[in-house]
Design a protein around this motif. Sequence first.
Motif: not given
Length: 199
Positions: A128-130, A140-142, A144, A161, A163, A165
Amino acid sequence: MLTRKKVGFSAAALFFSVSLSACAGPPLQLYTLGGAATPAGQAQGLVAPGTPVLEIRRVSLPDYLDTQDIVVRNGQSLDRSPNGRWAERLSDGITDFIVARVGSARPDIFVTGQSLTGPATARLAISITRLDVAASGTAILEASWAVIPADEHQPEGQLQRGTISVSGPSKTDANIVTLTNTLIRQLSDRITQSLPARL
């Protein structure tokens, strides 16, 4: 008979203790993902021989998020809750929640978040990068993820990947937990849908 000096001291001590209790903040509140209704995953008992085993590695998070602090983004600053905390490190809580949800959705495989003595059929790596919950109510979640077969001769699963929201109230710790919970639920659903029919 109490002297005037002793009475004065007792009154001062009582006033001081009442003042301290009046200044005390609300008690610490601990939160978990999923709540009491989190699916329990596979039934208890022996795992049948030949059942595929999927080991979900601990989810990777940015360092500033991988704590017990409940935070909300306010522009470029992160505001930490004064009396709300995750019950465990956020990466551990997210991993446990995804293990439970994927395991419930895929009863044909044994899903675990622990390294077993025997080799797993495959491992699932999630990054989880964000993961931002803003004071405005937008979250928001980003992320991979990829399935890594234990057999080196098998090709690795394609990197996925996504995203996600969502929006909602974000005024209280409970609101932030609800938004985070919704993001992780949707992420676990996407991961489940992307898994191969047979490991």
